[in-house]
Design a protein around this motif. Structure first.
Motif, PDB file in Angstrom:
ATOM      1  N   VAL A 156       0.700  -0.781  -0.091  1.00  0.00           N
ATOM      2  CA  VAL A 156      -0.046  -0.383   0.493  1.00  0.00           C
ATOM      3  C   VAL A 156       0.488   1.314   0.192  1.00  0.00           C
ATOM      4  N   ALA A 157       2.135   0.991   0.687  1.00  0.00           N
ATOM      5  CA  ALA A 157       2.412   2.154   1.037  1.00  0.00           C
ATOM      6  C   ALA A 157       3.596   2.342  -0.507  1.00  0.00           C
ATOM      7  N   GLU A 158       4.060   1.548  -0.518  1.00  0.00           N
ATOM      8  CA  GLU A 158       4.496   2.152  -1.927  1.00  0.00           C
ATOM      9  C   GLU A 158       3.884   2.199  -3.412  1.00  0.00           C
ATOM     10  N   LEU A 159       2.590   1.544  -3.286  1.00  0.00           N
ATOM     11  CA  LEU A 159       1.791   2.693  -4.230  1.00  0.00           C
ATOM     12  C   LEU A 159       0.760   4.207  -4.006  1.00  0.00           C
ATOM     13  N   LYS A 160       1.320   3.960  -2.888  1.00  0.00           N
ATOM     14  CA  LYS A 160       1.221   5.485  -2.519  1.00  0.00           C
ATOM     15  C   LYS A 160       2.334   6.480  -3.060  1.00  0.00           C
ATOM     16  N   GLY A 161       3.296   5.664  -2.647  1.00  0.00           N
ATOM     17  CA  GLY A 161       4.486   6.773  -3.470  1.00  0.00           C
ATOM     18  C   GLY A 161       4.341   7.070  -4.911  1.00  0.00           C
ATOM     19  N   ASP A 162       4.198   5.995  -5.434  1.00  0.00           N
ATOM     20  CA  ASP A 162       3.960   5.833  -7.212  1.00  0.00           C
ATOM     21  C   ASP A 162       2.417   6.592  -7.546  1.00  0.00           C
ATOM     22  N   ILE A 163       1.612   7.216  -7.280  1.00  0.00           N
ATOM     23  CA  ILE A 163       0.750   7.805  -6.815  1.00  0.00           C
ATOM     24  C   ILE A 163       1.423   8.684  -6.253  1.00  0.00           C
ATOM     25  N   TYR A 164       2.048   9.767  -5.915  1.00  0.00           N
ATOM     26  CA  TYR A 164       2.650  10.340  -5.542  1.00  0.00           C
ATOM     27  C   TYR A 164       3.725  11.397  -6.477  1.00  0.00           C
ATOM     28  N   THR A 165       4.365   9.890  -7.012  1.00  0.00           N
ATOM     29  CA  THR A 165       5.299  10.458  -7.666  1.00  0.00           C
ATOM     30  C   THR A 165       4.853  11.031  -9.394  1.00  0.00           C
ATOM     31  N   GLN A 166       3.619  10.535  -9.639  1.00  0.00           N
ATOM     32  CA  GLN A 166       3.051  10.290 -10.971  1.00  0.00           C
ATOM     33  C   GLN A 166       2.883  11.974 -10.191  1.00  0.00           C
ATOM     34  N   GLN A 167       1.925  12.904  -9.532  1.00  0.00           N
ATOM     35  CA  GLN A 167       1.887  14.096  -8.736  1.00  0.00           C
ATOM     36  C   GLN A 167       2.865  15.035  -9.371  1.00  0.00           C
ATOM     37  N   GLY A 168       3.488  14.346  -8.606  1.00  0.00           N
ATOM     38  CA  GLY A 168       5.276  15.434  -9.209  1.00  0.00           C
ATOM     39  C   GLY A 168       5.104  15.622  -7.625  1.00  0.00           C
ATOM     40  N   ASN A 169       4.469  14.928  -6.447  1.00  0.00           N
ATOM     41  CA  ASN A 169       4.652  15.889  -5.213  1.00  0.00           C
ATOM     42  C   ASN A 169       5.881  14.988  -4.807  1.00  0.00           C
ATOM     43  N   LYS A 170       7.446  14.923  -4.996  1.00  0.00           N
ATOM     44  CA  LYS A 170       8.380  14.049  -4.491  1.00  0.00           C
ATOM     45  C   LYS A 170       8.625  14.185  -2.992  1.00  0.00           C
ATOM     46  N   GLN A 171       8.044  15.040  -2.223  1.00  0.00           N
ATOM     47  CA  GLN A 171       7.966  14.463  -0.764  1.00  0.00           C
ATOM     48  C   GLN A 171       7.043  13.801  -0.469  1.00  0.00           C
ATOM     49  N   GLN A 172       5.763  13.497  -1.109  1.00  0.00           N
ATOM     50  CA  GLN A 172       5.243  13.047  -0.245  1.00  0.00           C
ATOM     51  C   GLN A 172       5.597  11.322  -0.646  1.00  0.00           C
ATOM     52  N   ALA A 173       6.162  11.374  -1.760  1.00  0.00           N
ATOM     53  CA  ALA A 173       6.320  10.321  -2.318  1.00  0.00           C
ATOM     54  C   ALA A 173       7.918   9.424  -1.851  1.00  0.00           C
ATOM     55  N   ARG A 174       8.730  10.165  -1.501  1.00  0.00           N
ATOM     56  CA  ARG A 174       9.803   9.976  -1.068  1.00  0.00           C
ATOM     57  C   ARG A 174       9.654   9.215   0.793  1.00  0.00           C
ATOM     58  N   VAL A 175       8.781  10.036   1.111  1.00  0.00           N
ATOM     59  CA  VAL A 175       7.725   9.690   2.936  1.00  0.00           C
ATOM     60  C   VAL A 175       6.679   7.960   2.608  1.00  0.00           C
ATOM     61  N   ALA A 176       5.887   8.528   1.771  1.00  0.00           N
ATOM     62  CA  ALA A 176       5.627   6.489   1.437  1.00  0.00           C
ATOM     63  C   ALA A 176       6.409   4.928   0.902  1.00  0.00           C
ATOM     64  N   TYR A 177       7.050   5.240   0.054  1.00  0.00           N
ATOM     65  CA  TYR A 177       9.035   4.414  -0.781  1.00  0.00           C
ATOM     66  C   TYR A 177       9.899   3.869   1.043  1.00  0.00           C
ATOM     67  N   GLN A 178       9.421   5.647   1.736  1.00  0.00           N
ATOM     68  CA  GLN A 178      10.808   5.489   3.129  1.00  0.00           C
ATOM     69  C   GLN A 178       9.685   4.052   4.094  1.00  0.00           C
ATOM     70  N   ALA A 179       8.029   4.426   3.966  1.00  0.00           N
ATOM     71  CA  ALA A 179       7.327   3.691   4.560  1.00  0.00           C
ATOM     72  C   ALA A 179       7.455   2.069   4.132  1.00  0.00           C
ATOM     73  N   ALA A 180       6.962   2.232   3.105  1.00  0.00           N
ATOM     74  CA  ALA A 180       7.155   0.392   2.368  1.00  0.00           C
ATOM     75  C   ALA A 180       8.748  -0.193   2.518  1.00  0.00           C
ATOM     76  N   VAL A 181       9.971   0.648   2.788  1.00  0.00           N
ATOM     77  CA  VAL A 181      10.517  -0.077   3.357  1.00  0.00           C
ATOM     78  C   VAL A 181      10.695  -0.351   3.978  1.00  0.00           C
ATOM     79  N   ASP A 182      10.555   0.457   5.238  1.00  0.00           N
ATOM     80  CA  ASP A 182      10.519  -0.174   6.668  1.00  0.00           C
ATOM     81  C   ASP A 182       9.860  -1.046   6.509  1.00  0.00           C
TER      82      ASP A 182
END
Length: 206
Positions: A156-182
């Motif tokens: 779920v966190a990775e998918l949210k990161g994908d969404i934020y990336t495509q929306q151009g929201n790099k900060q939220q994307a980074r937070v989401a991807y880190q949550a996926a890693v964690d």
């Protein structure tokens, strides 16, 4: 029953018992046998129905055009586990044929009609992927707000990161991807680290 002192007294007591209770005993036996045969008939009906549903599912997934018959199968067998499996197969075929609206419809059917938590979670994450592919980002985020088992947290966190990336929201994307890693996402998807690294904050030059 009292303890009798002689075999004759015992025999007479047994005879008297059957004279007084013979009819009720006979009825009890009849009712008991009726219930037994009724239960066997019910079980046989369940077995027959399951076999027929299994055969129908095999015929469906073996056909050249699953999508053409999927709706009819789901309608006729919606209370069986085979309906959920058929909907997954239909959704997969729809994606391969680039019929994303149809795939979304089948996955939404699973979410609405399936009682298995794990299968529902799989359907939800796949539905979100389709919505992302259709650039329905707000819908995808809403879909991912569903309460899913902990095992799906990284996905779920990775998918949210994908969404934020495509929306151009790099900060939220980074937070989401880190949550996926964690959440252990690297175990199933090593490319997650690549996504996170692509969003790394560059250090200012000295």
């Amino acid at each position: 029953m009292d303890i009798y002192s002689t075999e004759e007294q015992q025999a007479e007591a047994i005879k008297r018992f059957f004279r007084e209770n013979g009819l009720s005993l006979a009825l009890g036996v009849i009712v008991g046998l009726g219930g037994l045969y009724g239960w066997k008939a019910y079980n046989q009906h369940q077995i027959t129905t399951a076999e027929q549903t299994s055969d129908a599912y095999t015929t469906l997934v073996s056909s050249d055009n699953v999508l053409a018959s999927a709706d009819s199968f789901l309608s006729e067998h919606k209370d069986s586990n085979y309906a959920t499996l058929a909907a997954f197969v239909a959704a997969k075929d729809a994606v391969e044929e680039n019929k994303l609206d149809v795939a979304s419809e089948k996955l939404s059917w699973i979410v609405a009609n399936n009682d298995n938590t794990e299968l529902t979670a799989i359907a939800i994450t796949r539905l979100a992927r389709i919505q992302i592919a259709q650039q329905q980002f707000d819908d995808a985020l809403t879909t991912l707000e569903a309460t899913l088992p902990e095992a799906f947290a990284a996905n779920v966190a990775e998918l949210k990161g994908d969404i934020y990336t495509q929306q151009g929201n790099k900060q939220q994307a980074r937070v989401a991807y880190q949550a996926a890693v964690d959440a252990g996402g690297l175990t199933s998807n090593p490319l997650l680290q690549v996504k996170l690294d692509d969003l790394a904050i560059s250090s200012p030059a000295a």
